[in-house]
Scaffold this motif. Structure first.
Motif, PDB file in Angstrom:
ATOM      1  N   GLU A 107      24.585 -33.026  13.677  1.00  0.00           N
ATOM      2  CA  GLU A 107      25.454 -33.910  12.884  1.00  0.00           C
ATOM      3  C   GLU A 107      25.074 -35.385  13.041  1.00  0.00           C
ATOM      4  OE1 GLU A 107      30.150 -35.033  12.909  1.00  0.00           O
ATOM      5  OE2 GLU A 107      29.599 -33.046  13.620  1.00  0.00           O
ATOM      6  N   HIS A 108      24.624 -35.754  14.254  1.00  0.00           N
ATOM      7  CA  HIS A 108      24.308 -37.166  14.511  1.00  0.00           C
ATOM      8  C   HIS A 108      22.808 -37.471  14.451  1.00  0.00           C
ATOM      9  CE1 HIS A 108      28.414 -36.779  16.100  1.00  0.00           C
ATOM     10  NE2 HIS A 108      28.514 -38.057  15.869  1.00  0.00           N
ATOM     11  N   ASN A 109      22.033 -36.527  13.937  1.00  0.00           N
ATOM     12  CA  ASN A 109      20.574 -36.714  13.810  1.00  0.00           C
ATOM     13  C   ASN A 109      19.918 -37.127  15.123  1.00  0.00           C
ATOM     14  OD1 ASN A 109      20.400 -36.187  10.988  1.00  0.00           O
ATOM     15  ND2 ASN A 109      21.394 -38.179  10.661  1.00  0.00           N
ATOM     16  N   ILE A 110      20.280 -36.430  16.195  1.00  0.00           N
ATOM     17  CA  ILE A 110      19.681 -36.708  17.518  1.00  0.00           C
ATOM     18  C   ILE A 110      18.414 -35.857  17.655  1.00  0.00           C
ATOM     19  CG2 ILE A 110      20.058 -36.639  20.022  1.00  0.00           C
ATOM     20  CD1 ILE A 110      22.217 -38.354  18.702  1.00  0.00           C
ATOM     21  N   ASP A 111      17.328 -36.499  18.113  1.00  0.00           N
ATOM     22  CA  ASP A 111      16.030 -35.812  18.212  1.00  0.00           C
ATOM     23  C   ASP A 111      15.873 -35.040  19.515  1.00  0.00           C
ATOM     24  OD1 ASP A 111      15.127 -37.516  15.973  1.00  0.00           O
ATOM     25  OD2 ASP A 111      15.155 -39.097  17.496  1.00  0.00           O
ATOM     26  N   THR A 112      16.446 -35.551  20.588  1.00  0.00           N
ATOM     27  CA  THR A 112      16.063 -35.070  21.918  1.00  0.00           C
ATOM     28  C   THR A 112      17.255 -35.050  22.873  1.00  0.00           C
ATOM     29  OG1 THR A 112      13.954 -36.231  21.559  1.00  0.00           O
ATOM     30  CG2 THR A 112      14.387 -35.476  23.790  1.00  0.00           C
TER      31      THR A 112
ATOM     32  N   CYS B  55      31.913 -34.344  23.290  1.00  0.00           N
ATOM     33  CA  CYS B  55      31.656 -33.206  22.411  1.00  0.00           C
ATOM     34  C   CYS B  55      32.467 -32.029  22.947  1.00  0.00           C
ATOM     35  CB  CYS B  55      30.151 -32.907  22.432  1.00  0.00           C
ATOM     36  SG  CYS B  55      29.661 -31.304  21.842  1.00  0.00           S
ATOM     37  N   ALA B  56      33.365 -31.513  22.101  1.00  0.00           N
ATOM     38  CA  ALA B  56      34.221 -30.411  22.553  1.00  0.00           C
ATOM     39  C   ALA B  56      33.650 -29.053  22.151  1.00  0.00           C
ATOM     40  CB  ALA B  56      35.623 -30.583  21.971  1.00  0.00           C
ATOM     41  N   GLY B  57      32.604 -29.061  21.340  1.00  0.00           N
ATOM     42  CA  GLY B  57      32.051 -27.793  20.846  1.00  0.00           C
ATOM     43  C   GLY B  57      30.622 -27.590  21.303  1.00  0.00           C
ATOM     44  N   LEU B  58      29.830 -26.976  20.421  1.00  0.00           N
ATOM     45  CA  LEU B  58      28.427 -26.711  20.742  1.00  0.00           C
ATOM     46  C   LEU B  58      27.631 -28.015  20.697  1.00  0.00           C
ATOM     47  CD1 LEU B  58      26.941 -23.564  18.939  1.00  0.00           C
ATOM     48  CD2 LEU B  58      27.211 -23.962  21.400  1.00  0.00           C
ATOM     49  N   LEU B  59      26.814 -28.193  21.710  1.00  0.00           N
ATOM     50  CA  LEU B  59      25.979 -29.391  21.795  1.00  0.00           C
ATOM     51  C   LEU B  59      25.084 -29.543  20.560  1.00  0.00           C
ATOM     52  CD1 LEU B  59      25.121 -31.667  23.657  1.00  0.00           C
ATOM     53  CD2 LEU B  59      23.671 -30.035  24.889  1.00  0.00           C
ATOM     54  N   VAL B  60      24.504 -28.432  20.120  1.00  0.00           N
ATOM     55  CA  VAL B  60      23.557 -28.534  18.990  1.00  0.00           C
ATOM     56  C   VAL B  60      24.260 -28.905  17.689  1.00  0.00           C
ATOM     57  CG1 VAL B  60      21.768 -27.049  19.958  1.00  0.00           C
ATOM     58  CG2 VAL B  60      23.609 -26.028  18.596  1.00  0.00           C
ATOM     59  N   ASP B  61      25.553 -28.591  17.577  1.00  0.00           N
ATOM     60  CA  ASP B  61      26.285 -29.030  16.375  1.00  0.00           C
ATOM     61  C   ASP B  61      26.415 -30.556  16.384  1.00  0.00           C
ATOM     62  OD1 ASP B  61      26.547 -26.469  15.479  1.00  0.00           O
ATOM     63  OD2 ASP B  61      28.574 -26.176  16.251  1.00  0.00           O
ATOM     64  N   TYR B  62      26.677 -31.103  17.579  1.00  0.00           N
ATOM     65  CA  TYR B  62      26.779 -32.564  17.709  1.00  0.00           C
ATOM     66  C   TYR B  62      25.426 -33.219  17.394  1.00  0.00           C
ATOM     67  CZ  TYR B  62      27.625 -37.187  19.674  1.00  0.00           C
ATOM     68  OH  TYR B  62      27.743 -38.552  19.832  1.00  0.00           O
TER      69      TYR B  62
ATOM     70  N   GLU C 192      17.757 -45.265  21.011  1.00  0.00           N
ATOM     71  CA  GLU C 192      19.218 -45.169  21.131  1.00  0.00           C
ATOM     72  C   GLU C 192      19.565 -44.000  22.055  1.00  0.00           C
ATOM     73  OE1 GLU C 192      21.823 -45.276  17.469  1.00  0.00           O
ATOM     74  OE2 GLU C 192      22.440 -43.345  18.320  1.00  0.00           O
ATOM     75  N   VAL C 193      20.377 -44.274  23.040  1.00  0.00           N
ATOM     76  CA  VAL C 193      20.780 -43.217  23.990  1.00  0.00           C
ATOM     77  C   VAL C 193      22.305 -43.108  23.994  1.00  0.00           C
ATOM     78  CG1 VAL C 193      20.913 -42.608  26.443  1.00  0.00           C
ATOM     79  CG2 VAL C 193      18.744 -43.346  25.457  1.00  0.00           C
TER      80      VAL C 193
ATOM     81  N   LYS D 151      16.350 -41.099  18.836  1.00  0.00           N
ATOM     82  CA  LYS D 151      17.712 -41.007  19.351  1.00  0.00           C
ATOM     83  C   LYS D 151      17.799 -39.855  20.346  1.00  0.00           C
ATOM     84  CE  LYS D 151      20.901 -41.624  15.951  1.00  0.00           C
ATOM     85  NZ  LYS D 151      21.508 -41.367  14.613  1.00  0.00           N
ATOM     86  N   ALA D 152      18.362 -40.143  21.511  1.00  0.00           N
ATOM     87  CA  ALA D 152      18.489 -39.110  22.538  1.00  0.00           C
ATOM     88  C   ALA D 152      19.922 -39.039  23.047  1.00  0.00           C
ATOM     89  CB  ALA D 152      17.548 -39.409  23.709  1.00  0.00           C
ATOM     90  N   VAL D 153      20.260 -37.858  23.522  1.00  0.00           N
ATOM     91  CA  VAL D 153      21.564 -37.639  24.127  1.00  0.00           C
ATOM     92  C   VAL D 153      21.363 -37.145  25.557  1.00  0.00           C
ATOM     93  CG1 VAL D 153      23.295 -35.803  24.162  1.00  0.00           C
ATOM     94  CG2 VAL D 153      23.141 -37.280  22.194  1.00  0.00           C
ATOM     95  N   CYS D 154      22.151 -37.692  26.482  1.00  0.00           N
ATOM     96  CA  CYS D 154      22.203 -37.171  27.854  1.00  0.00           C
ATOM     97  C   CYS D 154      23.534 -36.419  27.989  1.00  0.00           C
ATOM     98  CB  CYS D 154      22.165 -38.300  28.882  1.00  0.00           C
ATOM     99  SG  CYS D 154      20.729 -39.362  28.806  1.00  0.00           S
ATOM    100  N   PRO D 155      23.511 -35.075  27.923  1.00  0.00           N
ATOM    101  CA  PRO D 155      24.765 -34.334  27.951  1.00  0.00           C
ATOM    102  C   PRO D 155      25.128 -33.884  29.365  1.00  0.00           C
ATOM    103  CG  PRO D 155      22.996 -32.862  27.340  1.00  0.00           C
ATOM    104  CD  PRO D 155      22.353 -34.191  27.681  1.00  0.00           C
TER     105      PRO D 155
END
Ligand code: PNS
Length: 157
Positions: A78-83, A68-75, A30-31, A3-7
Motif C-alpha cells: 500500500e505504501h510502495n515500500i521496496d525493502t 501496522c495491525a495487519g499483514l506487513l506485506v499489505d502495508y 526514506e525509512v 523506501k524501507a521499513v524496519c518492522p
C-alpha cells in the motif's frame, strides 16, 4: 526514491534497534519504523501508541514512525515500500528471520535486507533488558535515555 521499513514489536526499542534504524537511514532515502500490533488490543509492557512515542523521542526526525495491525506485506504494498530492514545478532536470529523473509517475499515479492548488529549490542534484546529492569538491575547503555526512563517508570509504578 528508495523506501524501507524496519518492522518489529519494539516493546520497547533498544540501542541495538536504534543503531539499525540509523544505519538504514544512511542506505535508503526514506525509512519508516513500523510497530506491529493492534492498538486496540494492548499486550506487552507498552501499548502500541507508547512504543511509537518512545521511538519518536529517540530517532532522528527524518525517520518516520507508523504502526501496522495487519499483514506487513499489505502495508508495504500500500505504501510502495521496496525493502524490509532487520538486524541480525546471531545465527539464532537468522533461523527466526529466514522463514519470515521468505514468506514475505513469496507473498509480495518484497526483499529483506539484514544488517549485522554492532558488536556492542549483540547481547541486547528488549525482553532480556526488561527482565534486568524488572528485578532492579542496571540497564544503563541498553535503551535510549527516554526509553530507559519509561521502562524504569513502568516497573516502579
Ligand atoms: O520484533 P519481532 O516481534 O521479532 O518482529 C516480528 C514481526 C513483527 C516483524 C512479525 O511478527 C510481523 O511481520 N508481524 C506482522 C504480521 C505479519 O505480516 N505476519 C507474517 C510475517 S511472515
Amino acid at each position: 526514491m528508495t523506501k524501507a521499513v524496519c518492522p518489529g514489536s519494539f516493546d520497547p526499542i533498544t540501542l541495538g534497534h536504534l543503531d539499525i534504524f540509523t544505519r538504514a537511514s544512511e542506505l535508503f532515502d526514506e525509512v519508516t519504523v513500523l510497530v506491529t500490533g493492534n492498538p486496540d488490543k494492548p499486550s506487552g509492557l507498552f501499548t502500541v501508541e507508547e512504543r511509537m512515542e518512545l521511538i519518536r523521542g529517540a530517532v532522528d526526525p527524518s525517520i518516520k514512525v507508523d504502526f501496522c495491525a495487519g499483514l506487513l506485506v499489505d502495508y508495504t504494498t500500500e505504501h510502495n515500500i521496496d525493502t524490509l530492514v532487520k538486524g541480525l545478532r546471531s545465527s539464532l536470529d537468522y533461523e527466526y528471520e529466514l522463514p519470515m523473509a521468505q514468506m514475505n517475499r513469496r507473498l509480495s515479492g518484497i526483499d529483506t535486507v539484514f544488517l549485522l548488529t554492532d558488536e556492542k549490542y549483540g547481547y541486547i534484546s528488549s525482553s532480556l533488558c526488561k527482565e534486568v529492569a524488572r528485578f532492579g538491575g542496571d540497564i544503563t547503555g541498553m535503551f535510549p535515555p527516554n526509553v530507559g526512563a519509561a521502562v524504569m517508570e513502568k516497573y516502579q509504578s
